[in-house]
Design an enzyme around this catalytic site. Structure first.
Site, mmCIF file in Angstrom:
data_model
loop_
_atom_site.group_PDB
_atom_site.id
_atom_site.type_symbol
_atom_site.label_atom_id
_atom_site.label_comp_id
_atom_site.label_asym_id
_atom_site.label_seq_id
_atom_site.Cartn_x
_atom_site.Cartn_y
_atom_site.Cartn_z
ATOM 1 N N TRP A 3 -2.079 7.719 10.555
ATOM 2 C CA TRP A 3 -2.879 6.712 9.869
ATOM 3 C C TRP A 3 -4.317 6.805 10.359
ATOM 4 C CZ3 TRP A 3 1.476 2.710 10.805
ATOM 5 C CH2 TRP A 3 2.257 2.579 9.652
ATOM 6 N N TYR A 42 0.047 10.146 3.767
ATOM 7 C CA TYR A 42 -0.250 10.401 5.171
ATOM 8 C C TYR A 42 0.786 11.382 5.723
ATOM 9 C CZ TYR A 42 -2.237 5.774 4.190
ATOM 10 O OH TYR A 42 -2.890 4.712 3.602
ATOM 11 N N ARG A 43 0.342 12.313 6.518
ATOM 12 C CA ARG A 43 1.297 13.259 7.095
ATOM 13 C C ARG A 43 2.099 12.598 8.210
ATOM 14 N NH1 ARG A 43 -3.663 15.714 9.782
ATOM 15 N NH2 ARG A 43 -3.380 15.409 12.034
ATOM 16 N N ASP A 73 -5.089 21.827 9.065
ATOM 17 C CA ASP A 73 -5.526 20.824 8.098
ATOM 18 C C ASP A 73 -6.258 21.420 6.905
ATOM 19 O OD1 ASP A 73 -5.649 18.071 7.360
ATOM 20 O OD2 ASP A 73 -5.919 17.567 9.473
ATOM 21 N N ASN A 108 0.851 -1.185 0.000
ATOM 22 C CA ASN A 108 0.000 0.000 0.000
ATOM 23 C C ASN A 108 0.884 1.231 0.000
ATOM 24 O OD1 ASN A 108 -2.626 1.507 0.444
ATOM 25 N ND2 ASN A 108 -1.439 2.213 2.207
ATOM 26 N N GLU A 119 -0.654 0.729 -5.825
ATOM 27 C CA GLU A 119 -0.573 2.095 -6.357
ATOM 28 C C GLU A 119 0.518 2.247 -7.408
ATOM 29 O OE1 GLU A 119 -3.020 2.521 -2.737
ATOM 30 O OE2 GLU A 119 -1.189 1.393 -3.213
#
Length: 482
Positions: free
Chosen positions: A187, A173-174, A283, A169, A233
């Site tokens: 996550w 994600y930060r 954000d 995967n 991906e």
């Protein structure tokens, strides 16, 4: 065609006048964000930015690289992004050939899929320099907003493998820098990376992680794409590029990552450890996401090119660069939505709604209640399940035009009849709900109403000009001097 590396993409953008070099010394703490924020809010998304003089660092920062329709099309190598969606559709939903001739016709398509499988190489530009005693503060990782919990890697491809199946995967994600050797990995509960973490926890295993910066030009976008869990991906990227992504085996992790990346951070998460505080973080909702508990990543190595460029993005009050990442997703995945729901004409997830607050969808209405049927079906499709407001409109409404949407919504909706309130999963970044990740949803039928749907009056006709008159004025238009 997509570009083989981040720096190749940067050079092409500069040659096209799509990139500005910033030579003034600027701090990675807040100052660079202020410049990016102002530029990304310019009409059309502004230019890509290359910060050559980052105070305290020899590594330049590039930002807003994907921040326009023109640049993200160039990065992916397609003028019409729906063409990518149809490619993905043919692979995920192949038709069963009925005859030998049909089987032969499928061979070129199958060969293209085979040619897209990632290829592992032995030597890689990203491993020109290997640091087994790493310090994250060697990298020019910015702090974006004043009340952020620290510096954040915001555009890293976070790579893990399913502890049971081994399926890879790649997610966007930060990661918060805790100190020179540790990161907090954000996550969220709906993400595949989180599923890998909890599987590893159940099995009592470490979960190895690699965070790649850069690579072939589609890769940063592909990390954000809402693909099904079984679709790799990097295979998807190969399908987009019509050539394989080149991967290289990690130095301290059993993970393959992009050989043409600029920088890769290797490490692991130990699910037996206590979770750590992550946040606050400014954000894409335009608000700070508060502190919450997330896994700690132990950094075991940092590998890089000899002269890397650090890819960065910011989020905040829209519009930002993610507006165009979201737009690309909207266009690419329209064919798959149409496969499941052939009555759908188009849909729009506006960046101002954080992509999950509003979904405007136009349909070819065929029966009473059709609008609600479509809305419920959309709520069952992957991350569309997180949508909070779904507004369904007639097929002739352009859902990309907010003026048309508001006109139809305001005129066609009786809230007592056409609105349904539901409950379901909500994006965990949504602060409006009483519970994290769970709350209310609103489905609105803004289509023309039928008698069978409880409309007791005669629905009025939309004002439209006579077609012959329109043609005559079209012919005269230039002479009118308007």
């Amino acid at each position: 065609m997509p570009f083989k590396s981040l720096q190749e993409f940067v050079r092409e953008l500069e040659s096209r006048g799509e990139l500005v070099r910033i030579r003034e010394p600027l701090s990675p703490i807040l100052e660079i964000t202020e410049v990016i924020d102002r530029v990304s809010k310019m009409p059309g998304g502004g230019k890509a930015l290359l910060f050559e003089n980052v105070e305290g660092y020899d590594i330049p920062i590039v930002a807003n690289l994907y921040g326009s329709e023109k640049r993200i099309k160039l990065a992916l190598g397609y003028e019409n992004l729906e063409d990518i969606g149809w490619k993905l559709y043919r692979i995920l939903r192949p038709e069963v050939p009925q005859t030998f001739l049909e089987k032969l016709k499928r061979l070129p398509e199958l060969k293209k899929l085979n040619d897209a499988i990632p290829r592992v190489v032995k030597k890689a530009p990203v491993q020109e320099v290997v640091d087994r005693d790493p310090d994250l503060f060697f990298l020019p990782i910015p702090q974006c907003w004043p009340k952020d919990g620290g510096r954040y890697i915001t555009f890293g491809q976070v790579i893990t493998k399913d502890p049971e199946s081994g399926i890879r995967n790649v997610g966007l994600y930060r990661l918060q820098v805790l100190d020179g050797k540790h990161l907090a990995v954000h996550w969220q509960i709906h993400k595949d990376g989180n599923h890998h973490f909890w599987k590893a926890k159940r099995l009592g295993k470490r979960l190895e992680v690699a965070v790649a910066i850069g690579g072939e030009s589609p890769l940063p976008y592909v990390a954000s794409a809402p693909l099904p869990p079984e679709v790799d991906e990097y295979l998807f990227a190969g399908i987009v590029m019509e050539r394989p992504v080149e991967l290289v085996k990690g130095i301290t992790v059993d993970i393959e990552y992009p050989a043409n990346a600029e920088i890769v951070v290797e490490g692991y998460v130990d699910p037996r450890e206590e979770l750590v505080d992550e946040g606050p973080f400014g954000d894409h909702t335009g608000y700070y996401t508060p502190v919450d508990k997330y896994p700690r990543m132990h950094v075991t190595a940092i590998v890089r090119r000899r002269s890397p460029v650090y890819l960065h993005t910011i989020v905040g009050i829209p519009p930002q660069e993610d507006k165009y990442l979201g737009w690309a997703t909207e266009r690419i995945f329209l064919p798959l939505i149409k496969f499941n729901l052939p009555e759908v004409v188009d849909y729009h997830l506006p960046a101002e709604g954080g992509f999950h607050n509003f979904c405007f969808v136009s349909i070819k209405k065929r029966f009473p209640g059709h609008a609600f049927k479509v809305a419920y079906a959309l709520l069952g499709l992957g991350l569309m399940s997180l949508e909070k407001h779904i507004v369904v409109l007639d097929d002739w409404i352009n859902v990309q035009d907010m003026g048309e949407v508001l006109w139809a919504w305001g005129n066609n909706v009786d809230p007592a009849r056409d609105v349904q309130i539901l409950k379901g999963p909500i994006d965990v970044l949504d602060h409006a709900t009483n519970e994290v990740g769970f709350g209310g949803k609103m489905v609105i039928d803004a289509t023309t109403k039928w008698k069978e749907e409880g409309y007791t009056r005669e629905w009025p006709e939309v004002i439209r000009m006579d077609e012959e008159v329109k043609r005559k004025i079209d012919e005269l238009w230039e002479k009118l001097g308007l």
